[in-house]
Motif scaffolding. Structure first.
Motif, PDB file in Angstrom:
ATOM      1  N   LEU A  42       0.829  -1.193   0.000  1.00 56.57           N
ATOM      2  CA  LEU A  42       0.000   0.000   0.000  1.00 56.57           C
ATOM      3  C   LEU A  42       0.869   1.250   0.000  1.00 56.57           C
ATOM      4  CD1 LEU A  42      -2.746   1.348   0.132  1.00 56.57           C
ATOM      5  CD2 LEU A  42      -2.639   1.117   2.594  1.00 56.57           C
ATOM      6  N   PHE A  43       1.935   1.215   0.773  1.00 58.23           N
ATOM      7  CA  PHE A  43       2.828   2.373   0.834  1.00 58.23           C
ATOM      8  C   PHE A  43       3.345   2.730  -0.559  1.00 58.23           C
ATOM      9  CE2 PHE A  43       7.082   4.181   1.313  1.00 58.23           C
ATOM     10  CZ  PHE A  43       6.775   5.305   2.070  1.00 58.23           C
ATOM     11  N   VAL A  44       3.766   1.734  -1.312  1.00 59.94           N
ATOM     12  CA  VAL A  44       4.273   1.962  -2.671  1.00 59.94           C
ATOM     13  C   VAL A  44       3.171   2.537  -3.558  1.00 59.94           C
ATOM     14  CG1 VAL A  44       5.195   0.826  -4.734  1.00 59.94           C
ATOM     15  CG2 VAL A  44       6.051   0.205  -2.474  1.00 59.94           C
ATOM     16  N   GLN A  45       1.965   2.009  -3.439  1.00 62.12           N
ATOM     17  CA  GLN A  45       0.847   2.523  -4.232  1.00 62.12           C
ATOM     18  C   GLN A  45       0.545   3.973  -3.891  1.00 62.12           C
ATOM     19  OE1 GLN A  45      -2.587  -0.055  -4.031  1.00 62.12           O
ATOM     20  NE2 GLN A  45      -1.330  -1.871  -4.285  1.00 62.12           N
ATOM     21  N   LEU A  46       0.587   4.308  -2.612  1.00 62.09           N
ATOM     22  CA  LEU A  46       0.364   5.693  -2.195  1.00 62.09           C
ATOM     23  C   LEU A  46       1.427   6.620  -2.769  1.00 62.09           C
ATOM     24  CD1 LEU A  46      -0.607   5.204   1.544  1.00 62.09           C
ATOM     25  CD2 LEU A  46      -2.011   6.353  -0.164  1.00 62.09           C
ATOM     26  N   ALA A  47       2.661   6.168  -2.773  1.00 58.58           N
ATOM     27  CA  ALA A  47       3.761   6.995  -3.259  1.00 58.58           C
ATOM     28  C   ALA A  47       3.736   7.147  -4.778  1.00 58.58           C
ATOM     29  CB  ALA A  47       5.097   6.403  -2.814  1.00 58.58           C
ATOM     30  N   GLN A  48       3.380   6.080  -5.493  1.00 63.90           N
ATOM     31  CA  GLN A  48       3.444   6.100  -6.945  1.00 63.90           C
ATOM     32  C   GLN A  48       2.206   6.694  -7.602  1.00 63.90           C
ATOM     33  OE1 GLN A  48       4.301   2.059  -8.049  1.00 63.90           O
ATOM     34  NE2 GLN A  48       6.501   2.340  -7.766  1.00 63.90           N
ATOM     35  N   ASN A  49       1.023   6.349  -7.088  1.00 67.89           N
ATOM     36  CA  ASN A  49      -0.200   6.785  -7.759  1.00 67.89           C
ATOM     37  C   ASN A  49      -1.328   6.952  -6.749  1.00 67.89           C
ATOM     38  OD1 ASN A  49      -2.201   7.368  -9.548  1.00 67.89           O
ATOM     39  ND2 ASN A  49      -2.010   5.508 -10.748  1.00 67.89           N
ATOM     40  N   PRO A  50      -1.332   8.072  -6.022  1.00 66.53           N
ATOM     41  CA  PRO A  50      -2.354   8.255  -4.995  1.00 66.53           C
ATOM     42  C   PRO A  50      -3.783   8.282  -5.545  1.00 66.53           C
ATOM     43  CG  PRO A  50      -0.987  10.220  -5.245  1.00 66.53           C
ATOM     44  CD  PRO A  50      -0.382   9.160  -6.086  1.00 66.53           C
ATOM     45  N   ASP A  51      -3.958   8.712  -6.791  1.00 68.77           N
ATOM     46  CA  ASP A  51      -5.306   8.713  -7.376  1.00 68.77           C
ATOM     47  C   ASP A  51      -5.869   7.310  -7.459  1.00 68.77           C
ATOM     48  OD1 ASP A  51      -5.312  11.451  -7.713  1.00 68.77           O
ATOM     49  OD2 ASP A  51      -4.449  11.324  -9.724  1.00 68.77           O
ATOM     50  N   ARG A  52      -5.031   6.370  -7.767  1.00 68.80           N
ATOM     51  CA  ARG A  52      -5.461   4.971  -7.876  1.00 68.80           C
ATOM     52  C   ARG A  52      -5.939   4.443  -6.526  1.00 68.80           C
ATOM     53  NH1 ARG A  52      -7.645   0.939 -10.171  1.00 68.80           N
ATOM     54  NH2 ARG A  52      -6.522  -1.003 -10.255  1.00 68.80           N
ATOM     55  N   VAL A  53      -5.315   4.895  -5.456  1.00 69.47           N
ATOM     56  CA  VAL A  53      -5.711   4.459  -4.118  1.00 69.47           C
ATOM     57  C   VAL A  53      -7.155   4.873  -3.845  1.00 69.47           C
ATOM     58  CG1 VAL A  53      -5.260   4.727  -1.648  1.00 69.47           C
ATOM     59  CG2 VAL A  53      -3.365   4.437  -3.241  1.00 69.47           C
ATOM     60  N   LEU A  54      -7.522   6.097  -4.240  1.00 70.82           N
ATOM     61  CA  LEU A  54      -8.899   6.558  -4.045  1.00 70.82           C
ATOM     62  C   LEU A  54      -9.895   5.715  -4.819  1.00 70.82           C
ATOM     63  CD1 LEU A  54      -8.508  10.438  -4.171  1.00 70.82           C
ATOM     64  CD2 LEU A  54      -9.104   9.049  -2.191  1.00 70.82           C
ATOM     65  N   GLN A  55      -9.484   5.225  -5.974  1.00 67.79           N
ATOM     66  CA  GLN A  55     -10.371   4.419  -6.803  1.00 67.79           C
ATOM     67  C   GLN A  55     -10.409   2.961  -6.360  1.00 67.79           C
ATOM     68  OE1 GLN A  55      -8.674   5.018 -10.649  1.00 67.79           O
ATOM     69  NE2 GLN A  55      -9.416   7.114 -10.828  1.00 67.79           N
ATOM     70  N   LYS A  56      -9.291   2.463  -5.873  1.00 71.18           N
ATOM     71  CA  LYS A  56      -9.168   1.040  -5.588  1.00 71.18           C
ATOM     72  C   LYS A  56      -9.653   0.652  -4.190  1.00 71.18           C
ATOM     73  CE  LYS A  56      -5.738  -2.646  -5.886  1.00 71.18           C
ATOM     74  NZ  LYS A  56      -4.345  -2.979  -6.148  1.00 71.18           N
ATOM     75  N   TYR A  57      -9.466   1.524  -3.220  1.00 71.06           N
ATOM     76  CA  TYR A  57      -9.778   1.184  -1.839  1.00 71.06           C
ATOM     77  C   TYR A  57     -10.912   2.041  -1.294  1.00 71.06           C
ATOM     78  CZ  TYR A  57      -5.296  -1.210  -2.000  1.00 71.06           C
ATOM     79  OH  TYR A  57      -4.265  -2.036  -2.334  1.00 71.06           O
ATOM     80  N   PHE A  58     -11.708   1.443  -0.438  1.00 70.98           N
ATOM     81  CA  PHE A  58     -12.786   2.140   0.247  1.00 70.98           C
ATOM     82  C   PHE A  58     -12.284   2.736   1.556  1.00 70.98           C
ATOM     83  CE2 PHE A  58     -16.096   1.835   3.525  1.00 70.98           C
ATOM     84  CZ  PHE A  58     -16.986   2.762   3.024  1.00 70.98           C
ATOM     85  N   ALA A  59     -11.358   2.016   2.201  1.00 71.35           N
ATOM     86  CA  ALA A  59     -10.846   2.455   3.501  1.00 71.35           C
ATOM     87  C   ALA A  59      -9.438   1.922   3.713  1.00 71.35           C
ATOM     88  CB  ALA A  59     -11.743   1.956   4.622  1.00 71.35           C
ATOM     89  N   ILE A  60      -8.705   2.619   4.567  1.00 71.72           N
ATOM     90  CA  ILE A  60      -7.394   2.165   5.002  1.00 71.72           C
ATOM     91  C   ILE A  60      -7.409   2.116   6.521  1.00 71.72           C
ATOM     92  CG2 ILE A  60      -4.960   2.785   5.221  1.00 71.72           C
ATOM     93  CD1 ILE A  60      -5.074   3.954   2.452  1.00 71.72           C
ATOM     94  N   ILE A  61      -6.936   1.023   7.076  1.00 76.54           N
ATOM     95  CA  ILE A  61      -6.793   0.894   8.522  1.00 76.54           C
ATOM     96  C   ILE A  61      -5.305   0.854   8.827  1.00 76.54           C
ATOM     97  CG2 ILE A  61      -7.242  -0.521  10.550  1.00 76.54           C
ATOM     98  CD1 ILE A  61      -9.708  -1.627   9.026  1.00 76.54           C
ATOM     99  N   LEU A  62      -4.861   1.817   9.594  1.00 74.25           N
ATOM    100  CA  LEU A  62      -3.462   1.887   9.980  1.00 74.25           C
ATOM    101  C   LEU A  62      -3.372   1.581  11.466  1.00 74.25           C
ATOM    102  CD1 LEU A  62      -0.622   2.526   9.013  1.00 74.25           C
ATOM    103  CD2 LEU A  62      -1.050   4.911   9.538  1.00 74.25           C
ATOM    104  N   ASP A  63      -2.838   0.409  11.778  1.00 77.05           N
ATOM    105  CA  ASP A  63      -2.771  -0.047  13.170  1.00 77.05           C
ATOM    106  C   ASP A  63      -1.372   0.198  13.731  1.00 77.05           C
ATOM    107  OD1 ASP A  63      -3.580  -1.147  15.545  1.00 77.05           O
ATOM    108  OD2 ASP A  63      -3.585  -3.211  14.835  1.00 77.05           O
TER     109      ASP A  63
END
Length: 75
Positions: free
Chosen positions: A1-22
């Protein structure tokens, strides 16, 4: 997920509904960077929603969610 956030944050908005950071209290570099990237993604989403006018209840319910968990138990 970290790599996806760094490379293409727009895709994260489209691909995921939520992120849980524990374990956010452990303050590692990866946690801090992830929080920073997530903050950027949320800021972009907020700007996009503001530009499109008032959100309906359906749009608000579908918006990207972030859950940050931090718990310690001493025994």
């Amino acid at each position: 997920l970290f790599v996806q956030l760094a490379q293409n944050p727009d895709r994260v908005l489209q691909k995921y509904f939520a992120i849980i950071l524990d374990e956010a209290h452990e303050r590692h570099v990866d946690v801090d960077l992830s929080l920073s990237l997530i903050k950027s993604v949320l800021a972009k989403q907020t700007a996009q929603l503001a530009a499109s006018g008032p959100a309906s209840e359906d749009e608000a319910a579908r918006s990207f969610k972030v859950v940050i968990a931090s718990a310690t138990i001493e025994g």
